[in-house]
Design a protein around this motif. Structure first.
Motif, PDB file in Angstrom:
ATOM      1  N   GLN A 146       4.058   4.817  -2.497  1.00 42.34           N
ATOM      2  CA  GLN A 146       3.160   4.870  -1.337  1.00 42.34           C
ATOM      3  C   GLN A 146       3.395   3.742  -0.177  1.00 42.34           C
ATOM      4  O   GLN A 146       2.480   3.542   0.611  1.00 42.34           O
ATOM      5  CB  GLN A 146       1.745   4.640  -1.845  1.00 42.34           C
ATOM      6  CG  GLN A 146       1.419   5.668  -2.900  1.00 42.34           C
ATOM      7  CD  GLN A 146      -0.160   5.611  -3.225  1.00 42.34           C
ATOM      8  OE1 GLN A 146      -0.995   5.647  -2.333  1.00 42.34           O
ATOM      9  NE2 GLN A 146      -0.545   5.510  -4.471  1.00 42.34           N
ATOM     10  N   TYR A 153      -3.615  -4.209  -1.260  1.00 45.05           N
ATOM     11  CA  TYR A 153      -3.594  -2.831  -1.788  1.00 45.05           C
ATOM     12  C   TYR A 153      -2.326  -2.742  -2.998  1.00 45.05           C
ATOM     13  O   TYR A 153      -1.417  -3.029  -2.906  1.00 45.05           O
ATOM     14  CB  TYR A 153      -3.297  -1.642  -1.009  1.00 45.05           C
ATOM     15  CG  TYR A 153      -4.568  -1.515   0.240  1.00 45.05           C
ATOM     16  CD1 TYR A 153      -5.849  -0.966  -0.051  1.00 45.05           C
ATOM     17  CD2 TYR A 153      -4.213  -2.299   1.228  1.00 45.05           C
ATOM     18  CE1 TYR A 153      -6.666  -0.736   0.824  1.00 45.05           C
ATOM     19  CE2 TYR A 153      -5.240  -2.042   2.246  1.00 45.05           C
ATOM     20  CZ  TYR A 153      -6.543  -1.439   2.163  1.00 45.05           C
ATOM     21  OH  TYR A 153      -7.582  -1.374   3.091  1.00 45.05           O
ATOM     22  N   THR A 200      -0.558  -0.466  -5.763  1.00 48.31           N
ATOM     23  CA  THR A 200      -0.093   0.844  -5.870  1.00 48.31           C
ATOM     24  C   THR A 200       1.417   0.936  -6.121  1.00 48.31           C
ATOM     25  O   THR A 200       1.971   0.056  -6.093  1.00 48.31           O
ATOM     26  CB  THR A 200      -0.384   1.908  -4.652  1.00 48.31           C
ATOM     27  OG1 THR A 200       0.462   1.799  -3.720  1.00 48.31           O
ATOM     28  CG2 THR A 200      -1.914   1.798  -4.140  1.00 48.31           C
ATOM     29  N   ASP A 201       1.798   2.200  -6.747  1.00 54.23           N
ATOM     30  CA  ASP A 201       3.227   2.141  -6.838  1.00 54.23           C
ATOM     31  C   ASP A 201       4.040   2.116  -5.525  1.00 54.23           C
ATOM     32  O   ASP A 201       3.513   2.479  -4.698  1.00 54.23           O
ATOM     33  CB  ASP A 201       3.726   3.520  -7.686  1.00 54.23           C
ATOM     34  CG  ASP A 201       3.304   4.822  -6.853  1.00 54.23           C
ATOM     35  OD1 ASP A 201       4.055   5.098  -6.264  1.00 54.23           O
ATOM     36  OD2 ASP A 201       2.118   5.382  -7.038  1.00 54.23           O
TER      37      ASP A 201
END
Length: 265
Positions: free
Chosen positions: A23, A17, A19-20
């Motif tokens: 998270q 995954y 994401t930034d």
């Protein structure tokens, strides 16, 4: 449920995954819940497994989150179009508009412009923030895709100017690394496999970027040394093979980074 579907229906071995970094805690909780539910094995190094790849922010030259003057989020497609446009203008300014066909100009502008944006992002450690700057990104000197693509094209030019059939040389020729700069280049080329493994294991593409840039620098030192003359030297076959291997490894790096190589400048 998405994770269950990927594991049980799509038979994924490794789910990543992206994401930034903000998270990270959320995904840690999701992975722990998946292990308690029996969807994932308890061991961190067991398969199937799931990982979170966090990344930092892209900043403007003011040090704030990269936005337009109207404070809108900058769209990737606009960055790519701008980079391509600037690359095409630079090629025409270098006089390529008179030497090349329109198709060559367009395809090279695509490769350089799009590659510059990708490399500018991937060369940074993904966990850190970085400042976006078009002029720096499209510079043909330093650690940029433009510099690396041009370096690859120059190597290809050396091989073409020799007039030799590289495939034939590879079948019949041998490598003789007598000079220190030749050996340094050969040793750096041998590190390619372990660098790829490290980049994949730790999910850090910047490791591959560092290797690619250093490879270009080591090759430049070899080729610029008068004692390592390639064309017309007694060791021409060996040094042409060294040039070819360097170009092949560079293309492998470009391919892994999603960058299209160019063959002439």
């Amino acid at each position: 449920m998405n994770e269950w579907y990927r594991l049980n229906e799509e038979k994924a071995e490794w789910i990543i995954y992206v994401t930034d970094v903000g998270q990270q805690q959320h995904f840690d909780m999701v992975f722990k819940a998946a292990k308690r539910a029996g969807w994932l094995p308890q061991g961190d190094n067991s398969y199937p497994k799931a990982s979170h790849v966090g990344f930092g922010l892209v900043l403007g030259e003011d040090g704030k989150r990269f936005r337009t003057r109207n404070t809108e989020v900058v769209r990737l497609v606009d960055l790519l179009d701008e980079a391509r446009s600037r690359s095409k203008a630079a090629l025409i300014e270098r006089g390529k508009g008179e030497e090349w066909t329109e198709e060559e100009i367009e395809s090279t502008a695509d490769a350089v412009g799009y590659g510059a944006v990708k490399y500018a992002d991937l060369k940074n450690n993904r966990l850190t923030n970085y400042t976006f700057n078009f002029d720096q990104m499209l510079n043909d000197k330093g650690n940029t895709a433009v510099y690396l693509l041009y370096a690859h094209a120059r190597i290809c030019s050396i091989i073409r100017r020799s007039g030799k059939d590289v495939d034939e040389l590879m079948n019949k020729g041998t490598l003789v690394l007598e000079h220190k700069d030749e050996r340094d280049l050969g040793l750096h080329l041998l590190q390619f496999a372990e660098v790829v493994e490290e980049a994949c294991t730790n999910l850090l593409p910047n490791v591959l970027c560092d290797y690619l840039y250093n490879l270009s620098e080591v090759f430049s030192k070899f080729y610029s040394n008068p004692e390592c003359k390639v064309i017309g030297s007694d060791n021409e076959t060996s040094r042409l093979l060294l040039c070819e291997v360097t170009a092949v490894v560079m293309r492998k790096c470009f391919n892994l980074l999603g960058i299209t190589a160019i063959y002439k400048i």
